[in-house]
Every structure is written in structure tokens, then in C-alpha cells.
Design an enzyme around this catalytic site. Structure first.
Site, PDB file in Angstrom:
ATOM      1  N   ASP A  81      27.357  12.575 -41.599  1.00 18.95           N
ATOM      2  CA  ASP A  81      28.470  13.101 -42.343  1.00 18.95           C
ATOM      3  C   ASP A  81      29.771  12.295 -42.672  1.00 18.95           C
ATOM      4  O   ASP A  81      30.792  12.832 -42.390  1.00 18.95           O
ATOM      5  CB  ASP A  81      28.799  14.537 -41.632  1.00 18.95           C
ATOM      6  CG  ASP A  81      27.476  15.339 -41.571  1.00 18.95           C
ATOM      7  OD1 ASP A  81      26.779  15.325 -42.569  1.00 18.95           O
ATOM      8  OD2 ASP A  81      27.270  16.073 -40.464  1.00 18.95           O
TER       9      ASP A  81
ATOM     10  N   LYS B 296      29.120   9.395 -46.897  1.00 12.58           N
ATOM     11  CA  LYS B 296      28.277   8.427 -47.538  1.00 12.58           C
ATOM     12  C   LYS B 296      28.137   9.034 -49.215  1.00 12.58           C
ATOM     13  O   LYS B 296      28.227   8.338 -50.256  1.00 12.58           O
ATOM     14  CB  LYS B 296      26.770   8.383 -47.003  1.00 12.58           C
ATOM     15  CG  LYS B 296      26.916   8.001 -45.481  1.00 12.58           C
ATOM     16  CD  LYS B 296      25.616   8.046 -44.972  1.00 12.58           C
ATOM     17  CE  LYS B 296      25.155   9.421 -44.772  1.00 12.58           C
ATOM     18  NZ  LYS B 296      25.796  10.186 -43.613  1.00 12.58           N
TER      19      LYS B 296
ATOM     20  N   GLY C  51      22.971  16.064 -46.111  1.00  7.54           N
ATOM     21  CA  GLY C  51      23.746  17.088 -46.985  1.00  7.54           C
ATOM     22  C   GLY C  51      24.930  15.947 -47.371  1.00  7.54           C
ATOM     23  O   GLY C  51      25.566  15.670 -46.561  1.00  7.54           O
ATOM     24  N   HIS C  52      24.835  15.632 -48.763  1.00  7.58           N
ATOM     25  CA  HIS C  52      25.915  14.558 -49.168  1.00  7.58           C
ATOM     26  C   HIS C  52      26.705  15.260 -50.206  1.00  7.58           C
ATOM     27  O   HIS C  52      26.153  15.888 -51.241  1.00  7.58           O
ATOM     28  CB  HIS C  52      25.112  13.300 -49.685  1.00  7.58           C
ATOM     29  CG  HIS C  52      24.393  12.842 -48.781  1.00  7.58           C
ATOM     30  ND1 HIS C  52      23.928  11.460 -49.003  1.00  7.58           N
ATOM     31  CD2 HIS C  52      24.104  12.810 -47.372  1.00  7.58           C
ATOM     32  CE1 HIS C  52      23.238  10.957 -47.919  1.00  7.58           C
ATOM     33  NE2 HIS C  52      23.632  11.722 -47.044  1.00  7.58           N
TER      34      HIS C  52
ATOM     35  N   GLN D   3      21.918  10.306 -42.923  1.00  6.93           N
ATOM     36  CA  GLN D   3      22.166  10.409 -41.261  1.00  6.93           C
ATOM     37  C   GLN D   3      23.105   9.411 -40.933  1.00  6.93           C
ATOM     38  O   GLN D   3      24.058   9.102 -41.682  1.00  6.93           O
ATOM     39  CB  GLN D   3      20.958  10.603 -40.536  1.00  6.93           C
ATOM     40  CG  GLN D   3      20.029  11.743 -40.762  1.00  6.93           C
ATOM     41  CD  GLN D   3      19.446  11.765 -41.844  1.00  6.93           C
ATOM     42  OE1 GLN D   3      18.577  10.920 -42.066  1.00  6.93           O
ATOM     43  NE2 GLN D   3      19.509  12.773 -42.425  1.00  6.93           N
TER      44      GLN D   3
HETATM   45  P1  GDP Z   1      27.798  12.407 -45.851  1.00  7.92           P
HETATM   46  O1  GDP Z   1      26.688  13.350 -45.371  1.00  7.92           O
HETATM   47  O2  GDP Z   1      27.894  11.344 -45.352  1.00  7.92           O
HETATM   48  O3  GDP Z   1      27.545  12.526 -47.344  1.00  7.92           O
HETATM   49  O4  GDP Z   1      29.023  13.599 -45.561  1.00  7.92           O
HETATM   50  P2  GDP Z   1      29.277  14.979 -45.987  1.00  7.92           P
HETATM   51  O5  GDP Z   1      29.226  15.318 -47.308  1.00  7.92           O
HETATM   52  O6  GDP Z   1      27.951  15.759 -45.007  1.00  7.92           O
HETATM   53  O7  GDP Z   1      30.408  15.455 -45.025  1.00  7.92           O
HETATM   54  C1  GDP Z   1      31.751  14.669 -45.533  1.00  7.92           C
HETATM   55  C2  GDP Z   1      32.576  16.070 -45.889  1.00  7.92           C
HETATM   56  O8  GDP Z   1      34.101  15.346 -45.959  1.00  7.92           O
HETATM   57  C3  GDP Z   1      32.358  16.646 -47.204  1.00  7.92           C
HETATM   58  O9  GDP Z   1      32.810  17.864 -47.132  1.00  7.92           O
HETATM   59  C4  GDP Z   1      33.299  15.578 -48.084  1.00  7.92           C
HETATM   60  O10 GDP Z   1      33.862  16.504 -49.255  1.00  7.92           O
HETATM   61  C5  GDP Z   1      34.578  15.439 -47.231  1.00  7.92           C
HETATM   62  N1  GDP Z   1      35.129  14.469 -47.378  1.00  7.92           N
HETATM   63  C6  GDP Z   1      34.580  12.909 -47.737  1.00  7.92           C
HETATM   64  N2  GDP Z   1      35.653  12.125 -47.665  1.00  7.92           N
HETATM   65  C7  GDP Z   1      36.800  12.876 -47.391  1.00  7.92           C
HETATM   66  C8  GDP Z   1      38.425  12.389 -47.128  1.00  7.92           C
HETATM   67  O11 GDP Z   1      38.496  11.230 -47.221  1.00  7.92           O
HETATM   68  N3  GDP Z   1      38.823  13.194 -46.783  1.00  7.92           N
HETATM   69  C9  GDP Z   1      38.591  14.588 -46.298  1.00  7.92           C
HETATM   70  N4  GDP Z   1      39.684  15.537 -46.157  1.00  7.92           N
HETATM   71  N5  GDP Z   1      37.359  14.895 -46.745  1.00  7.92           N
HETATM   72  C10 GDP Z   1      36.522  14.151 -47.238  1.00  7.92           C
HETATM   73  P1  IMO Z   2      23.762  13.143 -43.367  1.00  9.07           P
HETATM   74  O1  IMO Z   2      22.938  12.459 -44.298  1.00  9.07           O
HETATM   75  C1  IMO Z   2      24.524  14.694 -39.503  1.00  9.07           C
HETATM   76  C2  IMO Z   2      21.032  15.613 -37.140  1.00  9.07           C
HETATM   77  C3  IMO Z   2      20.638  16.912 -36.270  1.00  9.07           C
HETATM   78  C4  IMO Z   2      20.055  16.758 -35.237  1.00  9.07           C
HETATM   79  C5  IMO Z   2      19.439  15.468 -35.460  1.00  9.07           C
HETATM   80  C6  IMO Z   2      17.888  15.890 -35.515  1.00  9.07           C
HETATM   81  O2  IMO Z   2      24.244  14.415 -44.277  1.00  9.07           O
HETATM   82  O3  IMO Z   2      24.775  12.313 -42.791  1.00  9.07           O
HETATM   83  P2  IMO Z   2      16.516  16.303 -37.695  1.00  9.07           P
HETATM   84  O4  IMO Z   2      16.459  17.645 -38.649  1.00  9.07           O
HETATM   85  O5  IMO Z   2      16.734  15.134 -38.733  1.00  9.07           O
HETATM   86  O6  IMO Z   2      15.132  16.017 -36.984  1.00  9.07           O
HETATM   87  O7  IMO Z   2      17.643  16.630 -36.776  1.00  9.07           O
HETATM   88  O8  IMO Z   2      19.879  15.011 -36.465  1.00  9.07           O
HETATM   89  N1  IMO Z   2      21.068  15.129 -38.366  1.00  9.07           N
HETATM   90  C7  IMO Z   2      22.272  15.052 -38.951  1.00  9.07           C
HETATM   91  N2  IMO Z   2      23.394  15.155 -38.498  1.00  9.07           N
HETATM   92  N3  IMO Z   2      24.257  14.364 -40.752  1.00  9.07           N
HETATM   93  C8  IMO Z   2      22.863  14.395 -41.176  1.00  9.07           C
HETATM   94  O9  IMO Z   2      22.541  13.990 -42.377  1.00  9.07           O
HETATM   95  C9  IMO Z   2      21.894  14.836 -40.426  1.00  9.07           C
HETATM   96  N4  IMO Z   2      20.819  14.817 -40.430  1.00  9.07           N
HETATM   97  C10 IMO Z   2      19.982  15.029 -39.187  1.00  9.07           C
HETATM   98  O10 IMO Z   2      21.840  17.966 -36.711  1.00  9.07           O
HETATM   99  O11 IMO Z   2      21.237  16.724 -34.296  1.00  9.07           O
HETATM  100 MG    MG Z   3      25.896  15.185 -44.551  1.00  5.66          MG
END
Ligand code: GDP
Ligand code: IMO
Ligand code: MG
Length: 454
Positions: free
Chosen positions: A20, A23, A47-48, A231
Site C-alpha cells: 500500500d 504503487k 488493491g492499487h 504487496q
Molecule cells: P498500492 O497498493 O501500493 O497501490 O497503494 P494503495 O492504493 O493500496 O494505498 C495507497 C493510498 O494512498 C491510496 O488511497 C492512494 O490514493 C493514496 N495515495 C497515494 N499517494 C498519495 C499521496 O502522496 N498522498 C496522499 N494523501 N495519498 C496518497
Molecule cells: P498491495 O498490492 C498490504 C497482507 C495481508 C496479510 C498478508 C497475507 O495493495 O500493496 P494474503 O492474502 O496475501 O495471504 O495475506 O499480506 N497483504 C497486503 N498488505 N497490501 C497488499 O497489497 C497486501 N496483500 C496482502 O494483509 O497480512
Molecule cells: Mg494496496
């Protein structure tokens, strides 16, 4: 000799923390100049989030280049594929006017996630009770188990219905045996599952291709290629905080294995890290906070899982862990995201070392993953900033204290900061140098962040 087109660059984007990191936002931004984007591991546990003009799209399986016409998206062999999840995600995108399936290609070698994998994931987590890993419940671990056990049913198997039914029956028989240990289990019916999967499979078979060959061709024709990690490095099955990890290799090396290119095809590795740290699910987290600053990060950063909606745990940026990620991924450059979330904190802190229970101070993570839980962070204080960085796109406009914070992170990390993200929107980004343009940086050289001071 005819003129050869200049080769494009292959850039791996990985999360350097526990996932998270942002990416999706970065991959979406960088695809402006890319011909192709491929996922290489994980599944719909990811979840991107992409935000463009206030409109939010959350992608779990489909690569984060899908919103751009002309960018081909690939699901590489390293991904465990849930066909229902893929079709649902594609349908949601199509409703919003994005022809996702037209832009998508899939490897024949992706193992399929089946209903039994999801049931096993849930049953095992429940049985672990307080020792639960906190998985996303998507069947990821059990699907990878079957891959390694050489009994997985793969995308290519859908091409021959008769052998598909036989292979699937074997897997389902095994799953019924395992699930029989848990209470309340109704045996799974292999005939019914085969029918549904063969039916859905018709939708994806036309997309099947040799992913590695297509990526190399795109690169050789002058297109840039992004390999999108899911991840984060600290969730890697080998190098992460085992057993509180996911079931795939999340590090950059997996980008070659998981798409069918070779390790020398990778030109650049962009490591994404938040300006602080979050973790969702159980497991050690040395810099975790339960105070005003931690609650500030959770609230301002809206730290809730994009897949499960669970609150994310928050803490200071951990340079011990980050340096390890940089090593494990041969990170060429960093992107620091969510700098804006620290706006308004009087003081910001960085973890530069760990204190072990015997009082010794170390700059490397412990050798035994189990010892991670007893590491206390050694923190360095820095002045915070009150004027907002939110939405800024130029380095020169950052408050001086925010600049100093970034410079300190860069110095401690030992690799240059290439991008800084100051908000969720695609264009809320400071680009110091593009991973597609760079000449690789040599230690001792001034980075753009530092050089801009002179
Ligand atoms: P990913 O899994 O690495 O793609 O990241 P996620 O989407 O799960 O989580 C990142 C969260 O932070 C999302 O809600 C994005 O919209 C938000 N986000 C990304 N970059 C920034 C930033 O620079 N500032 C803020 N405030 N939010 C951000
Ligand atoms: P993105 O790509 C954050 C975590 C789960 C759990 C562990 C194992 O959005 O960054 P799994 O279902 O993969 O067997 O769970 O990994 N986990 C993540 N945490 N971002 C993710 O993906 C994750 N995908 C799995 O919360 O701790
Ligand atoms: Mg994510």
C-alpha cells in the site's frame, strides 16, 4: 546495417514496505510514457488505487496502466488468477467506459484460484485464532501451495475441457480431504466447478499469449515497459517477516521469473515507500505508534485497506527495514509517497537502528524473523512543517523542513529520491527524474534532490 530503433527501458516498480505504498498511483502516472505494464506476482489480494480528476479506481488484478488507451496490460505467469475476480473487475471498468479486456493479455501458465482455495484460506485463518496472519481471504496462500505441489490447474488447461475436468477433480478431491478437518464444511463438487470455470474461461482464452516474448518485443521496438509489483518487500515469502507474509516473492527479482523475461532485461528498479510506515494484518512492526502522531497518519492518510477495508496500523519510517528492502530489490531510485500526510506534525521521526532486548543497537534487521517482534526503534527527531506540501509539484516550493526530511531519508537510504508524491491525484507528484530517462546513479554522486541545493 538498417537502423535499429532505440530500445525502451524495463522498469520494475516495487513496494519497499508492507504494501500500500502507492504503487498503483505511480504506475498509472508512469504509463503515460510506457507501451506495456505487467503484473508478475500476487493476485487479487492487491488493491492499487488510482485517482484522476477526483475519480477513484481500485485495481486488484488488472495492471495499473489499464486506464490508458494504447498501453497493453499483461498478467504474468507469477500471478495466481481468480477468473471470477478478473471478470468482475473488467466489468466494473467497462461500466466506467474502460475496455479492460481489450487491453489485457494473460499468460497460459497462471495457476487458477479455485473456490476450495478461498475456503481453505478462511478455515485455516479461523483455526489459527489469535495466531492468524490476517490474510485478505482471497485464497492466495492455498493457490500457491498447489502450484508448488505441482497439482495446480492453470489457464492453459482451460483449452482442453476433458483434461481440465480430470485435473480439477484431482485438486478438488485433495481440497475436500483437507477441508474435512474443519467444522461445517460441505464437500465441493468438482463437476459443477469445472462447468463454471470452463464457461468463464471462454472469455479469457482469446487473451492468452507468451507474455515474456511480447514484453521483450515491445521493449526492442522502443517502448518502455513497467513491471508492477504487488504487496511489498517486507511481505516477501522468503525475505519478509515470516510467517506474517504473503505467499509469493514480492521482490524485484520475481519480476523476471513471474513474466518470462530474463534478469538482465531489467534496467531499473523503482522502490516506493511512504514517508511513514503502514501495515495491514498481523505481524511485527517495530516503529508502530499508538499515539497522536499515529492517529494523525491514519486519519489524514485515510489508512484503510483498499481490498478489505481494514484499518491499517501506522508508524514512523523505518530506515533499517527500508535499507534491507533496497538491498533485496537492488532499488535504483526511490519514490516517497504521502509526504503531505505528515503536514502539520510538530515533530517527525525516523528509525535509524533497532535496540535489541539485551540493550545492543543494530543497524540490520535480526537474522531470525521471530526476533523482529522484540526490536525497539532507535528514533531520530526532526522538525516538522506546518505549511502544507499537499498537491505541490515543485521541489523548490516545499517547506524547508520537509526538504530536510527528504534529504535525510535519501542519505540514510543511500539511493536517490526520484519522485515525491504529495497527494492521491495522478498529477500531485514532484518528478525529480524519470526512471525512463536516467543514467544509473553512482554512489558518491549528488542526487537531484541534493544537487538542486547548489
Ligand atoms: P498500492 O497498493 O501500493 O497501490 O497503494 P494503495 O492504493 O493500496 O494505498 C495507497 C493510498 O494512498 C491510496 O488511497 C492512494 O490514493 C493514496 N495515495 C497515494 N499517494 C498519495 C499521496 O502522496 N498522498 C496522499 N494523501 N495519498 C496518497
Ligand atoms: P498491495 O498490492 C498490504 C497482507 C495481508 C496479510 C498478508 C497475507 O495493495 O500493496 P494474503 O492474502 O496475501 O495471504 O495475506 O499480506 N497483504 C497486503 N498488505 N497490501 C497488499 O497489497 C497486501 N496483500 C496482502 O494483509 O497480512
Ligand atoms: Mg494496496
Amino acid at each position: 546495417m538498417p537502423d535499429m530503433p532505440a530500445r525502451g527501458r524495463m522498469v520494475v516498480v516495487i513496494g519497499a514496505q508492507w504494501g500500500d505504498e502507492g504503487k498503483g498511483k505511480l504506475v498509472d502516472l508512469l504509463t503515460e510514457r510506457a507501451a506495456a505494464v505487467a503484473r508478475f506476482q500476487g493476485g487479487h489480494n492487491a488493491g492499487h488505487t488510482l485517482v484522476i480528476g477526483g475519480r477513484k479506481t481500485v485495481l486488484s488484478l488488472i495492471p495499473s496502466g489499464v486506464l490508458r488507451e494504447g498501453v497493453t496490460c499483461y498478467i504474468g505467469n507469477g500471478v495466481v488468477l481468480s477468473i471470477p475476480a478478473l471478470l468482475k473487475e473488467a466489468a466494473t471498468l467497462a461500466e466506467g467506459g474502460v475496455p479492460a479486456l481489450e487491453r489485457l493479455r494473460i499468460s497460459p501458465n497462471c495457476p487458477l484460484i479455485l473456490p476450495g482455495h478461498v475456503e481453505l484460506d478462511h478455515a485455516r485463518e479461523k483455526a489459527r485464532g489469535a495466531r492468524a496472519i490476517g490474510t485478505t481471504g482471497r485464497g492466495i496462500g492455498p493457490a500457491y501451495e498447489d502450484k508448488v505441489a505441482r497439482r495446480a490447474v492453470r489457464v492453459a488447461d482451460l483449452m482442453d475441457p476433458v483434461s481440465f475436468q480430470a485435473k480439477l477433480a484431482e485438486v478438488v478431491d485433495h481440497q475436500n480431504y483437507l477441508l474435512g478437518r474443519y467444522e461445517g464444511h460441505t464437500p465441493l463438487d468438482p463437476v459443477e466447478i469445472a462447468e463454471r470455470w470452463l464457461d468463464m474461461g471462454q472469455r479469457i482464452l482469446p487473451l492468452v499469449t507468451d507474455v515474456g516474448a511480447e514484453l521483450i518485443n515491445a521493449r526492442d521496438a522502443g517502448g518502455h515497459v513497467l513491471l508492477e509489483g504487488a504487496q511489498g518487500a517486507l511481505l516477501d515469502i522468503d525475505h519478509g517477516t515470516y510467517p506474517f507474509v504473503t505467499s509469493s516473492n514480492t521482490v524485484a527479482g520475481a519480476a523476471a521469473v513471474g513474466t518470462g523475461i530474463g534478469p538482465r532485461d531489467i534496467d531499473h528498479v523503482l522502490g516506493i515507500t511512504k514517508a511513514y510506515t503502514t501495515r495491514v494484518g498481523a505481524g511485527p512492526f517495530p516503529t508502530e505508534l499508538d499515539d497522536h502522531a499515529g492517529r494523525h497518519m491514519a486519519r489524514v492518510g485515510q489508512e484503510f485497506g483498499a481490498v478489505t477495508g481494514r484499518p491499517r496500523r501506522t508508524g514512523w519510517l523505518d530506515l533499517v527495514a527500508l535499507r534491507q528492502s533496497i538491498r533485496h530489490n537492488s532499488v535504483s531510485g526511490l519514490c516517497i509517497t504521502k509526504l503531505d500526510v505528515l503536514d502539520g506534525l510538530e515533530r517527525v521521526r525516523l528509525c535509524t537502528a533497532y535496540r535489541l532486548p539485551d540493550g545492543s543497537v543494530v543497524e540490520q534487521p535480526p537474522l531470525r524473523a521471530d526476533d523482529y517482534a522484540s526490536c525497539q526503534p532507535v528514533l531520530e527527531d526532526m522538525e516538522g512543517w506546518s505549511s502544507p506540501t499537499s498537491g505541490l509539484t515543485e521541489l523548490a516550493r516545499l517547506p524547508a523542513a520537509a526538504r530536510r526530511y527528504l534529504e535525510r531519508v535519501e542519505t540514510l537510504a543511500g539511493v536517490p529520491v526520484e519522485l515525491v508524491s504529495t497527494g492521491p491525484e495522478r498529477d500531485q507528484t514532484i518528478v525529480l527524474r524519470s526512471p525512463f530517462d536516467v543514467r544509473e546513479w553512482c554512489p558518491g554522486e549528488d542526487s537531484n534532490l541534493h544537487a538542486s541545493r547548489h
